[in-house]
Design a protein around this motif. Sequence first.
Motif, mmCIF file in Angstrom:
data_model
loop_
_atom_site.group_PDB
_atom_site.id
_atom_site.type_symbol
_atom_site.label_atom_id
_atom_site.label_comp_id
_atom_site.label_asym_id
_atom_site.label_seq_id
_atom_site.Cartn_x
_atom_site.Cartn_y
_atom_site.Cartn_z
ATOM 1 N N GLY A 84 0.820 -1.200 0.000
ATOM 2 C CA GLY A 84 0.000 0.000 0.000
ATOM 3 C C GLY A 84 0.850 1.244 0.000
ATOM 4 O O GLY A 84 1.904 1.296 -0.647
ATOM 5 N N ALA A 85 0.392 2.258 0.749
ATOM 6 C CA ALA A 85 1.062 3.552 0.822
ATOM 7 C C ALA A 85 1.640 3.753 2.217
ATOM 8 O O ALA A 85 1.007 3.389 3.216
ATOM 9 C CB ALA A 85 0.093 4.683 0.489
ATOM 10 N N LEU A 86 2.817 4.360 2.274
ATOM 11 C CA LEU A 86 3.486 4.669 3.529
ATOM 12 C C LEU A 86 3.793 6.157 3.567
ATOM 13 O O LEU A 86 4.289 6.714 2.591
ATOM 14 C CB LEU A 86 4.790 3.875 3.647
ATOM 15 N N VAL A 87 3.494 6.800 4.697
ATOM 16 C CA VAL A 87 3.951 8.167 4.974
ATOM 17 C C VAL A 87 4.850 8.084 6.197
ATOM 18 O O VAL A 87 4.463 7.536 7.228
ATOM 19 C CB VAL A 87 2.781 9.130 5.217
ATOM 20 N N ARG A 88 6.062 8.613 6.066
ATOM 21 C CA ARG A 88 7.075 8.412 7.107
ATOM 22 C C ARG A 88 7.779 9.720 7.456
ATOM 23 O O ARG A 88 8.217 10.454 6.563
ATOM 24 C CB ARG A 88 8.098 7.387 6.615
ATOM 25 N N VAL A 89 7.883 9.968 8.752
ATOM 26 C CA VAL A 89 8.712 11.060 9.262
ATOM 27 C C VAL A 89 10.047 10.497 9.728
ATOM 28 O O VAL A 89 11.106 10.983 9.361
ATOM 29 C CB VAL A 89 7.994 11.808 10.401
ATOM 30 N N ASP A 90 9.988 9.451 10.558
ATOM 31 C CA ASP A 90 11.192 8.762 11.036
ATOM 32 C C ASP A 90 10.776 7.372 11.496
ATOM 33 O O ASP A 90 9.622 6.963 11.301
ATOM 34 C CB ASP A 90 11.892 9.557 12.150
ATOM 35 N N ALA A 91 11.701 6.655 12.141
ATOM 36 C CA ALA A 91 11.451 5.262 12.501
ATOM 37 C C ALA A 91 10.330 5.089 13.516
ATOM 38 O O ALA A 91 9.752 4.002 13.625
ATOM 39 C CB ALA A 91 12.734 4.630 13.037
ATOM 40 N N SER A 92 9.988 6.135 14.255
ATOM 41 C CA SER A 92 8.927 6.021 15.263
ATOM 42 C C SER A 92 7.685 6.836 14.932
ATOM 43 O O SER A 92 6.749 6.881 15.735
ATOM 44 C CB SER A 92 9.469 6.431 16.636
ATOM 45 N N THR A 93 7.650 7.464 13.744
ATOM 46 C CA THR A 93 6.503 8.279 13.338
ATOM 47 C C THR A 93 6.185 7.995 11.884
ATOM 48 O O THR A 93 6.890 8.451 10.980
ATOM 49 C CB THR A 93 6.801 9.783 13.513
ATOM 50 N N TRP A 94 5.105 7.227 11.644
ATOM 51 C CA TRP A 94 4.739 6.845 10.291
ATOM 52 C C TRP A 94 3.324 6.266 10.271
ATOM 53 O O TRP A 94 2.764 5.918 11.304
ATOM 54 C CB TRP A 94 5.729 5.834 9.704
ATOM 55 N N ILE A 95 2.777 6.165 9.072
ATOM 56 C CA ILE A 95 1.498 5.490 8.862
ATOM 57 C C ILE A 95 1.607 4.655 7.588
ATOM 58 O O ILE A 95 2.144 5.119 6.578
ATOM 59 C CB ILE A 95 0.308 6.473 8.784
ATOM 60 N N LYS A 96 1.164 3.416 7.681
ATOM 61 C CA LYS A 96 1.053 2.589 6.480
ATOM 62 C C LYS A 96 -0.411 2.215 6.308
ATOM 63 O O LYS A 96 -1.131 1.983 7.288
ATOM 64 C CB LYS A 96 1.940 1.345 6.560
ATOM 65 N N ALA A 97 -0.853 2.180 5.065
ATOM 66 C CA ALA A 97 -2.253 1.869 4.773
ATOM 67 C C ALA A 97 -2.325 1.088 3.485
ATOM 68 O O ALA A 97 -1.613 1.398 2.520
ATOM 69 C CB ALA A 97 -3.076 3.156 4.647
ATOM 70 N N GLY A 98 -3.158 0.058 3.462
ATOM 71 C CA GLY A 98 -3.275 -0.749 2.267
ATOM 72 C C GLY A 98 -4.044 -2.013 2.522
ATOM 73 O O GLY A 98 -4.980 -2.032 3.328
ATOM 74 N N VAL A 99 -3.658 -3.079 1.841
ATOM 75 C CA VAL A 99 -4.311 -4.374 1.959
ATOM 76 C C VAL A 99 -3.317 -5.358 2.568
ATOM 77 O O VAL A 99 -2.145 -5.388 2.176
ATOM 78 C CB VAL A 99 -4.812 -4.880 0.592
ATOM 79 N N GLU A 100 -3.808 -6.143 3.526
ATOM 80 C CA GLU A 100 -2.971 -7.115 4.227
ATOM 81 C C GLU A 100 -3.768 -8.396 4.446
ATOM 82 O O GLU A 100 -4.960 -8.349 4.773
ATOM 83 C CB GLU A 100 -2.535 -6.533 5.576
#
Length: 199
Positions: free
Chosen positions: A84-100
């Motif tokens: 899916g899509a990932l938005v990342r600031v750093d190793a402890s701040t991120w969001i991933k969204a998609g199909v799993e």
Amino acid sequence: MTSPTPAPRDLPWSQGHWLNPPEQVSPDGADLLVTARAGSDFWRTTSYGFVRDDGHALLTDLPPGTAVEVGFRADFTELYDQAGALVRVDASTWIKAGVEMSDGLPQLGAVVTHGTSDWSLAPVPEWAGREVTVRVSRSGDALTVRARCEAEPWRTVRLAWLDPAAKAQGGLFCCAPERSGLTVRFTRLAVGPADTSLH
């Protein structure tokens, strides 16, 4: 909900940079085939007690007021296969969204991480083997996540907080936490203006 406007601009695969390069990357016509390494994942602590930050992501800058769209084929067979899509600031701040894959079905979901991860999901068995698009818009202090299968209407998946001053990147991701041999067909990476409203 109607389709978000205006339309984003497709990026060439070469314009992104890899976070944790995958086992193999192969152009196939206009598509990109990405083979994940066994055990790859993005997760921090909650419930499972481990931290993994070795999933694969092809990223580009995502400043405030922009959106990223990722297209891929949801052709998954094993537990926790995901893309899916990932938005990342750093190793402890991120969001991933998609199909799993979970509970034997493809699930539409998101993981939001601010120090520790959470996980929300909903079954989408009718999406199996079909093309899915995930769109993440960054506006103000919010990330708005939407997804759709082929030409079906957009679904709102998640509204998540992100510091408006944070320097973030966005793009495609895939992980194979439980096995080797997962190859994901990505059909699109695009950027454009953020959606103007939540609904």
